[in-house]
Design a protein around this motif. Structure first.
Motif, PDB file in Angstrom:
ATOM      1  N   LYS A  56       1.720   7.286  -6.083  1.00 34.33           N
ATOM      2  CA  LYS A  56       0.338   7.532  -6.735  1.00 34.33           C
ATOM      3  C   LYS A  56       1.006   9.354  -6.542  1.00 34.33           C
ATOM      4  O   LYS A  56       0.495  10.080  -7.291  1.00 34.33           O
ATOM      5  CB  LYS A  56      -1.130   7.428  -5.567  1.00 34.33           C
ATOM      6  CG  LYS A  56      -2.352   7.222  -6.391  1.00 34.33           C
ATOM      7  CD  LYS A  56      -3.453   6.553  -4.972  1.00 34.33           C
ATOM      8  CE  LYS A  56      -3.985   6.572  -6.458  1.00 34.33           C
ATOM      9  NZ  LYS A  56      -5.315   5.312  -4.809  1.00 34.33           N
TER      10      LYS A  56
ATOM     11  N   GLU B 105       1.020  -1.496  -0.558  1.00 33.29           N
ATOM     12  CA  GLU B 105       0.296   0.072   0.004  1.00 33.29           C
ATOM     13  C   GLU B 105       0.918   0.783   0.377  1.00 33.29           C
ATOM     14  O   GLU B 105       0.632   2.419  -0.985  1.00 33.29           O
ATOM     15  CB  GLU B 105      -0.981  -0.191   1.024  1.00 33.29           C
ATOM     16  CG  GLU B 105      -1.767   1.156   1.079  1.00 33.29           C
ATOM     17  CD  GLU B 105      -2.667   1.301   0.266  1.00 33.29           C
ATOM     18  OE1 GLU B 105      -3.243  -0.069  -0.548  1.00 33.29           O
ATOM     19  OE2 GLU B 105      -2.502   2.379  -0.435  1.00 33.29           O
ATOM     20  N   GLU B 106       1.458   1.044   1.274  1.00 33.96           N
ATOM     21  CA  GLU B 106       2.537   2.736   0.403  1.00 33.96           C
ATOM     22  C   GLU B 106       3.494   2.814  -0.607  1.00 33.96           C
ATOM     23  O   GLU B 106       3.675   4.005  -0.861  1.00 33.96           O
ATOM     24  CB  GLU B 106       3.979   2.146   1.471  1.00 33.96           C
ATOM     25  CG  GLU B 106       3.298   2.577   3.434  1.00 33.96           C
ATOM     26  CD  GLU B 106       4.721   1.737   4.607  1.00 33.96           C
ATOM     27  OE1 GLU B 106       4.410   3.214   5.006  1.00 33.96           O
ATOM     28  OE2 GLU B 106       4.724   0.714   4.247  1.00 33.96           O
TER      29      GLU B 106
ATOM     30  N   GLN C 169       0.909   4.318  -2.672  1.00 31.81           N
ATOM     31  CA  GLN C 169       0.485   5.378  -2.311  1.00 31.81           C
ATOM     32  C   GLN C 169       1.427   6.670  -2.728  1.00 31.81           C
ATOM     33  O   GLN C 169       1.775   7.274  -3.001  1.00 31.81           O
ATOM     34  CB  GLN C 169       0.843   5.874  -0.467  1.00 31.81           C
ATOM     35  CG  GLN C 169      -0.777   5.131  -0.283  1.00 31.81           C
ATOM     36  CD  GLN C 169      -1.803   5.812  -0.587  1.00 31.81           C
ATOM     37  OE1 GLN C 169      -1.632   6.800  -1.145  1.00 31.81           O
ATOM     38  NE2 GLN C 169      -2.266   5.371  -1.199  1.00 31.81           N
TER      39      GLN C 169
ATOM     40  N   ASP D 134       0.694   6.203 -10.979  1.00 30.94           N
ATOM     41  CA  ASP D 134      -0.488   4.792 -10.096  1.00 30.94           C
ATOM     42  C   ASP D 134      -0.481   4.098 -10.994  1.00 30.94           C
ATOM     43  O   ASP D 134      -1.254   3.343 -12.000  1.00 30.94           O
ATOM     44  CB  ASP D 134      -1.670   5.365  -9.023  1.00 30.94           C
ATOM     45  CG  ASP D 134      -2.115   4.076  -8.426  1.00 30.94           C
ATOM     46  OD1 ASP D 134      -1.465   2.754  -7.892  1.00 30.94           O
ATOM     47  OD2 ASP D 134      -2.728   3.815  -8.316  1.00 30.94           O
TER      48      ASP D 134
END
Lengths: 598, 603
Positions: B464, B457-458, B461, B469
């Motif tokens: 992103k 997830e990091e 992120q 992303d």
């Protein structure tokens, strides 16, 4: 593998010579075996040693003849191979120059240089090996086998049967090995690449604080790589194992079979010995092909890669396509004066009146692909300063390439007039009127002076110094231990981007050619250097026809005429003021740069 | 000479027994070929005596079959074992080379400017396997066989043993030595001239536009072909000798056969040797002499390895002490290291940077690259550094990273000398330079290099934040797409974004931007810069740049020349007080602000 060979000139005679030598060699092999067997069986039968001198001598002569034949074969093959590969390299070089710099940068300079040096050498070894091997495998086993049949049919049958088994196994194992390789190709590639990838990324790893820990990663991946390599080798070595195994087994079978029949008195010692001596000779040519397999394969592939470049279609002949009109050789005397006079004189010499007309010029890279230039029509009369701008991919560099003759348009015509005539051959005499300054000019591995007089090899040191001073290189030259004779470039002192650009500028000053093409000459430089270079470049532009393609809009107010490209087409043209007033594409680009970052 | 052995001798000592086994197996495989012909000869001559019982020839029959099989099997095993051991040694060498290069990482690019030296070094290590596999092992195996055969023959007849020793010795020692002497110099000359050709050809290909436009290309091709022809003549000389060498070797074999015939015949006449042994001895001469024939070739290879050794040796020698001064000591003692860890942790939150009257030069003989420079950068401050090449910008950055220790003055981060952070500096300072390396693994792995324990997830992120992303998700394998495939699809700007995502995960209070936008077009440059400034909000930014785009976003702009600060201030101050700055700024923003009026007047 032989068919593509036949197109090289001289191949027939070298094959004929090799075939004749191989025939003689086979005769010598059989002769040596014959006399050796005769001597041994005579001694065996109890004849005195002294009476064997004659057959021993004959053996020695036959044995020597055999190897002299080998030497001669190699010599003939080497001579042919070096002549052919040298001719191929010459063709490659000529072709590379005709294909031009764009082709080289697409293919990769390193690749091409390696191909021209290592590739040609590998191709030479391929030719050198393949010719004697072809003759050897075609002639020796057949004749030796025939002789063995004549001496003893059963041994002949054993040898005959072994050969196809041997070859089938070799091929099957080879295929299995390749299949195994292909199956793990992806992981194999990344494993083998890992170490060099790590070294290249060492600086980045250091910045990320990962470089220490990465050493254990290298050890781990190296071990994985070793395991993968060993898996492949286990299969790959089987191929030569099969070769060894079946040869040895076959020789052993022949020996045992002969032995048993000797015991029963079905055969005499002399023919048995001869067969035994000849058995390894029967397999030797095939084993040599196996041993040289990789060398020949690499060489063959290198040869094909070179041939592919030689066969690369030229868009077409620039000279034929572009109807050039060389009308007034105004600039010619300028060129011939350059050697004798300091540049300042001819910079102010008569104004050359060069003009250029493009009618519906288009460039399409691939038959199906989009045009990178579409339907460009222009008429420009020099001297004038022409700015070419547009977003990336709008076709700025392509247009400069077409104008400089590095790219041939796929449609339309281009006419230069007023260019100096002559120069070399028919591939665009108008090119000798052009100076080209790219973003990163190439600095040759020679002295500063020779770099500057690259376009004018006869220019005097004095003229070189003048040009260097005009380009702002005087200070640099002053700091160099050997002044303008200091070695620079790959083999000498490296230059910064700004200095390299100044060398290109000095070349242009010295050359005094009427047309100057610039492709993004300053964007990569620091702003102070850019500022100074701009002043010096504007000096160069005086009385010349200049085409300047750039993102850097600050050049535009200094241009007499601006061509704005968008998606390969001319969006608008005019002066800086006219274009601003139009509030079109140019105005948008200007205002975009006014805004800050957001 | 001694240091050259350091890439060879230690391995021979460490792997002695494995080497002994490999050489032993090699010797057995080669001897089997001789033994096969020996027993075959014995078998058929013995059979020709027509023994009453077939069992009389049973032993040679078994011998023939055994040797026929062992030769192939043992050879196979020997090759596998050899490669196994050598590949293990190579693993060790790779790690060793890496460990030597690692501390000098930041200096490699400036030190080895020419070509891709790192790639060459990696190849050199690979090249070393041939030293063992092609030269050392075969030579050692031949020596073993030589000794074995001389001793064996010695039990029959010392006179003949000496003759055999001379024949074999000629192929084993004399011919290789002559060959090496004759070719050594020529080989070196060919190598030197070929590297000259390499340079010349590189000049031709890279400078092709100039050759073509100057109309000098035909002349170039002519001169290049002349050089090639000169090398070809030398090469032809070498090849001619190689052919002679083989011929001489084969003549020796022929003489050895005749000598053996003569000896065996004589022995038989004197009843010292049984009749079947004549054929046995004579036929064995061929495979035995074949063992020694390839040795000259193996020995001639030695000069080829030399340049690889020399390069590795150079690197090893340099690895020890650096250019005399200034390279930060890598490791700390236990307590020291813990203290530095604490200092690094403290600096993690607040890392004000201070250059206090700093001067630096690489050696006594060279000029100062940074002179009496003072600069204070509070946490969160953004500073742009401009200057020509050679103005001292990169020295400034190396001083900040603690890779160089200033000759005079002090560089501190949060009150602690930058060099003292040692290996912990990447926790405080991260770097985005012109060409960050993207490794040949997946995209996710590349981003995760910023922090190894980052969750998926990091990583997402971070991607992103740098606006990648969507693009990555659209790839068939998403974040698991191998970089070398994605790399082709990634533009220059996107590659920088991957590197920026890495830096976001690294999460340092100070970020150095070392000309990250060189080579990008203005649109991409502006977009990348706004992403950088947006995502790095709150960090200290030290931005080395060649343009003034984005200069107004900086708290301070510093111009350097000759190691000194020549102009310093905020954008507004510089615009107001420095006409030179105004002129430069106008290059990046034509029309603004002096021209702005004119622009609006016209419109």
């Amino acid at each position: 593998m032989g068919r593509s060979l036949m197109k090289y000139s001289g191949i027939r005679s070298v094959l004929l010579v090799t075939a004749v030598l191989t025939l003689l060699q086979t005769a010598a092999i059989i002769g040596a075996a014959y006399w050796l067997a005769e001597t041994i069986s005579a001694l065996f039968a109890g004849e005195p040693l002294a009476r064997q001198a004659w057959s021993m001598l004959l053996f020695l002569l036959a044995f020597a003849a055999r190897h002299v034949m080998t030497t001669l074969q190699q010599k003939a093959a080497y001579r042919f191979a070096s002549a052919t590969s040298a001719a191929m390299r010459r063709e490659l070089m000529e072709k590379l120059f005709r294909l031009g710099p764009r082709f080289s940068s697409v293919k990769g300079t390193g690749n091409l240089v390696t191909l021209a040096l290592e590739g040609v050498t590998m191709f030479r070894s391929y030719l050198e090996l393949i010719i004697p091997r072809m003759a050897g495998t075609a002639v020796i086993p057949a004749i030796v086998l025939g002789y063995v049949y004549w001496l003893d049919v059963r041994s002949g049958i054993i040898l005959t049967l072994t050969m196809p088994i041997l070859i089938v196994f070799m091929v099957l194992i080879g295929l299995a090995a390749r299949k195994g390789m292909e199956a793990q190709w992806e992981s194999y590639r990344s494993l083998s690449n890992h170490f060099v990838d790590s070294l290249r990324g060492l600086e980045t790893l250091k910045f990320l604080g990962q470089s220490r820990a990465h050493a254990s990663m290298i050890a781990r991946v190296s071990d994985k790589y070793r395991a993968a390599t060993m898996r492949t080798l286990r299969v790959a070595f089987l191929s030569s194992f099969a070769l060894d195994f079946f040869t040895m087994l076959s020789v052993a079978s022949v020996a045992v079979n002969l032995g048993l029949r000797l015991v029963n008195g079905e055969i005499m010692l002399f023919p048995a010995l001869t067969v035994l001596i000849l058995a390894p000779e029967y397999f030797l040519p095939v084993r040599m092909v196996g041993a040289d397999y990789h060398a020949t394969l690499n060489g063959k592939e290198a040869g094909e890669a070179i041939q592919a470049i030689i066969d690369e279609p030229l868009d077409d002949e620039p000279a034929r396509m572009l109807k050039q009109k060389v009308e007034t050789p105004v600039a010619e005397n300028v060129g011939s004066m350059a050697g004798a006079l300091p540049f300042a004189r001819y910079a102010a010499a008569e104004k050359p009146t060069v003009s250029l007309t493009l009618s519906s010029v288009s460039v399409q890279h691939e038959a199906e692909g989009a045009c990178s230039l579409k339907d460009i029509s222009l008429h420009i009369k020099g001297p004038a300063r022409i700015g070419i701008i547009g977003a990336s991919g709008a076709g700025k560099s392509t247009l400069i390439d077409v104008l400089s003759g590095f790219k041939t348009p796929s449609g339309g015509t281009m006419n230069w007039s007023g260019m100096p005539s002559g120069s070399e051959g028919n591939d665009g005499g108008w090119r000798s009127g052009i100076t080209y300054i790219p973003q990163q000019p190439y600095i040759f591995s020679s002295s500063l002076a020779d770099n500057i007089r690259f376009y004018m090899p006869d220019a005097s040191d004095e003229a070189v110094r003048g040009a260097a001073a005009a380009a702002g290189l005087a200070e640099l030259a002053g700091q160099l231990p050997q002044d303008i004779h200091e070695m620079i470039g790959g083999g000498g002192r490296p230059l910064s981007g700004g200095q390299a650009q100044r060398v290109a500028l000095a070349r242009a000053f010295l050359g005094g050619r009427p047309v100057v093409m610039l492709d993004e000459p300053t964007a990569h430089l620091d702003i102070e250097t850019e500022y100074e270079l701009k002043e010096q470049m504007l000096q160069l532009f005086r009385n010349k026809l200049v085409f300047l393609a750039t993102h850097r809009l600050h050049w535009m107010p200094d241009m007499d005429h601006i061509i704005v490209l968008r998606q390969g087409m001319v969006a608008e043209t005019g002066t800086h003021e006219q274009l601003l007033a139009r509030r079109g594409v140019y105005y948008e680009m200007m205002t975009a740069q006014q805004e800050g970052l957001h | 000479m001694k240091s050259r052995e350091s890439w060879l001798a230690p391995y021979v000592a460490r792997y002695f027994w494995q080497f002994a086994i490999i050489v032993g197996l090699g010797a057995i495989a080669l001897l089997s070929a001789g033994a096969l012909m020996f027993t075959s000869g014995a078998l058929i001559s013995k059979s020709a005596l027509r023994p009453e019982n077939i069992l009389m020839v049973y032993v040679p029959i078994v011998g023939v079959r055994t040797f026929g099989i062992t030769r192939a099997v043992i050879h196979y095993i020997e090759r596998l074992t050899g490669h196994h051991v050598i590949l293990r040694i190579l693993s060790g060498m790779r790690v060793r080379l890496y460990r030597i290069l690692e501390p000098q990482a930041l200096f490699l690019s400036s030190r080895f400017r020419t070509g891709d030296l790192l790639g060459v070094l990696a190849d050199d290590v690979e090249q070393l396997q041939n030293v063992y596999l092609r030269t050392i092992f075969p030579a050692a195996a031949s020596l073993v066989i030589y000794a074995a055969i001389v001793i064996m023959l010695g039990t029959f007849d010392w006179g003949f043993a000496i003759a055999a020793a001379l024949y074999m010795g000629f192929l084993l020692i004399v011919l290789p030595c002559i060959s090496l002497l004759l070719t050594h110099r020529k080989n070196r000359a060919v190598k030197r001239e070929r590297s000259h050709l390499y340079q010349k050809l590189t000049d031709a290909v890279l400078g092709m536009a100039d050759w073509t436009l100057s109309g000098r290309h035909a002349g170039f091709i002519r001169s290049y072909e002349e050089d090639e022809a000169a090398v070809a003549r030398k090469d032809a000389g070498l090849r001619s000798w190689a052919r002679w060498r083989v011929l001489i070797g084969q003549m020796t074999v022929g003489l050895a056969v005749v000598t053996t015939l003569y000896w065996a015949g004589g022995q038989y006449e004197q009843q010292l040797l049984s009749a079947p042994m004549i054929a046995a001895f004579v036929l064995a001469v061929f495979p035995v002499m074949d063992v020694f024939l390839p040795l000259s070739d193996a020995v001639e290879r030695i000069p080829q390895y030399r340049s690889s050794y020399d390069r590795l040796h150079d690197i090893t020698a340099r690895g020890g002490g650096d250019d005399g001064n200034s390279v930060a000591a890598g490791g700390h003692s236990g307590a020291d290291s813990r203290m530095m860890k604490d200092a690094a942790a403290a600096a993690k939150g607040q890392a004000p940077i201070s250059f206090h009257n700093v001067s630096h030069r690489y050696s006594e003989a060279e000029p100062w690259t940074v002179r009496e420079l003072s600069l204070h950068i509070p946490q969160g401050h953004r500073i742009a550094v401009l200057g020509r090449s050679g103005a001292g910008k990169s020295t400034l950055l190396k001083l900040l990273q603690g890779a160089l220790i200033p000759g005079r003055g002090a560089v501190t981060i949060n009150g602690v000398s930058a060099a003292q952070y040692g290996e912990d500096i990447p926790r405080i300072v991260s770097v985005l330079n012109q060409s960050p390396h993207l490794f040949d693994t997946s995209i996710a792995h590349n981003i995760r290099l910023g922090r190894r324990d980052a969750t998926d997830e990091e990583v997402r992120q971070a991607a992103k934040a740098v606006m990648l992303d969507e693009m990555i998700q659209s790839l068939p394998l998403g974040y698991d797409t191998p970089m070398h495939e994605a790399g082709r699809r990634f533009s220059g700007g996107e590659r920088q974004r991957v590197a920026l995502a890495r830096i976001l995960l690294q999460d340092t209070p100070v970020v150095v931007l070392d000309e990250p936008t060189v080579g990008l077009d203005p649109m991409t440059e502006r977009e990348l810069l706004s992403t950088i400034f947006r995502t790095l909000e709150g960090r200290t930014l030290i931005w080395v740049t060649h343009h003034l785009v984005g200069a107004d976003q900086m708290n301070e702009i510093v111009f350097m020349d000759g190691g000194r600060i020549t102009m310093q201030g905020s954008h507004a101050e510089l615009m107001n007080h420095h006409p030179h700055y105004q002129r430069l700024y106008r290059l990046d923003r034509p029309g603004a602000p002096a021209r702005e009026k004119r622009l609006s007047e016209i419109v």
